[in-house]
Design an enzyme around this catalytic site. Structure first.
Site: not given
Length: 561
Positions: A138, A162, A64
């Site tokens: 996210s 997330s 990420k």
């Protein structure tokens, strides 16, 4: 992780082929040059061939883009925020040292603020199965990279859910370990008191192999924590599970309700006892994260940057973080005290249970749904996840079926550092062999009444001990039966000995101490040599007595005879 020997270079080639096949450019913010990845993979293959200890060799992964990878830009999905780190985040460094090869950086909700996966100037990340539906955020890009078979696993982060919601909406596993279990240095802060590095994988076995490498404190993260000596290493055979009352499930999409009911039936079929409880205190605590003064942590982390670069700011993220201005320092102190009381209340609520099981996300919306109500849909997605980090809990999210193209999953939530209990319960639900997700523990070998199915086995399982496998002593031991209730044996070393069968169990160090303290005379623990030449702690006797039963060939054989 499958036990097969896979060339890192070949796996990297396959990953880039898959990237081309799937044609999902919105998954990536920075994809590494293929030649560079292949060169690194070949170096891993060469090191492995030379005998290097590389347990994750042959695996490729995604990161990420709020987690640092040395030499790759970190953007947090905000172009003006971009910097190029000189060192890896600790989690990434540990993966590199284990032989895994990074493919690139994945898309996310800007500054990890959101659960929808659409709040990014690099594009909305579409669901892995149905492109009309969201991927969840996210950590949207990381989850889709795994779900599409591009990456073997991926790193995400989790503050409000997330690392779990995107797993549920893409049919994969997401593990959010206890706060501080995985160091969070090298992570762009969102709400740093509650940020976690998480793992996405196709199954729990794969996730566990990664977690075992990245778990453990780091001197570069003062918030990282060691696993306590007394942390359980196994779920009980018949766990006690709390579940929400029907009244607490009003947020659940009616299309997904049958999947929730089926999940409860599957859990009960594993031997678990399910008890409905009132989870309203947990849901109330969750509101503090975005609706209370705790939003000030996000403002402190990146609010000034958004103010200085409004053209790069996602409007919803800027609006949420801007709301921190209405709170005072006194408000923040008050909400922190409220949260402290909520943690005590939650601990009392869950004290009689091994875990709490919840829907991970109550709905799987479309991209159009989010466009029509970006704040409301996001809030609904976090209904059953937002409180977990606030209350210092751990969670394992696993898939639990589909309704058309809507994906559904459940989360097994446990107390801090009871992560292994959650993983075991989730594995039983999935029908997987429960994997060990964290390193640590002390071996104990048993040869009699403490073995599986024997009368004293409960003394081990009650201490959270974990069955590892069958063992045999070196051919240098004799077995003696004691006239006790229930009957039990011990082994002694002898030149005229035999190789005797037993079992290996893993206990937390504190649990082993309690076990030893409760041993009745003449039993004690000492070192026993196994047939592979290693030594392990096992039962001995301070004053060897009893009937020699070595000729029977082991305790089970003796009882049968």
């Amino acid at each position: 992780m499958t036990g097969e020997t896979v060339s890192s270079a070949a796996r990297a080639e396959t990953a880039f082929e898959r990237i081309a096949e799937t044609d999902r450019p919105e998954v990536w913010i920075a994809l590494r040059d293929k030649d560079d990845v292949i060169a690194e993979a070949r170096a891993v293959d060469a090191a492995a061939a030379a005998g290097a200890d590389l347990p994750l060799a042959g695996l490729v992964y995604a990161v990420k883009d709020n987690i640092d990878v040395a030499g790759l830009p970190t953007t947090a999905a905000c172009p003006s925020y971009t910097y190029v780190p000189q060192r890896d985040a600790t989690a990434v460094a540990r993966l590199r040292a284990a032989g895994a090869v990074c493919l690139g950086k994945t898309n996310l909700d800007q500054f990890a603020t959101g659960l929808v996966g659409t709040r990014s100037p690099y594009g909305a990340v579409r669901g892995a199965v149905d492109p009309a539906r969201i991927a969840g955020g996210s950590s949207s890009g990381s989850a889709v990279a795994v779900a599409l078979g591009i990456a073997d696993f991926a790193l995400g982060t989790d503050t409000a859910g997330s690392g779990r919601v995107p797993a549920a909406l893409n049919g994969i596993v997401g593990v959010k370990a206890s706060l501080g279990a995985v160091p969070a240095d090298g992570v762009v802060p969102a709400c740093p008191s509650y940020d976690c590095v998480t793992v996405f994988a196709p199954d729990l076995t794969a996730a566990a192999a990664v977690l075992r490498r990245i778990t453990g404190p780091s001197p570069t993260d003062p918030a990282s924590r060691p696993r306590p000596d007394g942390a359980p290493l196994s779920a009980p055979p018949a766990p006690r599970l709390a579940v929400p009352r029907p009244a607490d499930l009003t947020a659940l999409d009616p299309d997904l309700t049958p999947l929730w009911d089926a999940a409860l039936d599957r859990l009960a079929a594993t031997g678990a006892t399910l008890t409905p409880i009132d989870i309203q205190p947990l849901l109330a605590a969750a509101l503090l994260l975005y609706e209370g003064a705790l939003i000030a942590e996000r403002a402190a982390a990146f609010g000034a940057h958004l103010d200085a670069h409004p053209g790069d700011a996602d409007p919803v993220v800027a609006h949420l973080v801007g709301g921190a201005a209405k709170f005072t320092a006194a408000d923040l102190a008050a909400d922190q005290q409220t949260l402290r009381r909520s943690r005590t209340e939650a601990a009392a609520l869950l004290a009689d249970f091994d875990a709490l099981v919840l829907p991970t996300a109550p709905l799987h919306p479309t991209l159009d749904d989010v466009r029509a109500d970006p704040v409301g849909v996001n809030a609904a997605l976090g209904t059953y996840t937002n409180f977990v980090n606030l209350l210092d809990l751990a969670a394992v999210a696993v898939p639990a079926g589909t309704a058309g193209t809507k994906h559904f999953g459940i989360s097994v939530v446990t107390a801090a550092f009871a992560d292994q209990i959650g993983a075991d319960i989730a594995a039983r639900f999935l029908g997987e062999h429960p994997p060990l997700i964290a390193p640590g523990g002390t071996d104990l070998v048993v040869f009699g009444a403490h073995m599986t199915g024997m009368p004293l086995n409960g003394q081990l399982t009650d201490l959270g001990a974990r069955f590892i496998g069958d063992v045999r002593t070196a051919p240098a031991y004799r077995m003696h039966a004691l006239d006790t209730a229930p009957p039990k044996p011990f082994v002694t070393r002898s030149e005229l000995g035999a190789s005797l069968p037993g079992e290996r169990w893993l206990l937390a160090p504190a649990a082993l101490g309690r076990f030893l303290a409760d041993l009745p005379a003449p039993m004690t623990l000492g070192k026993i040599e196994l047939d592979d030449g290693t030594w392990a702690t096992g039962f001995c006797a301070t004053a060897p007595t009893g009937t020699d039963i070595t000729a029977a060939g082991g305790w089970r054989a003796h009882l049968t005879a």
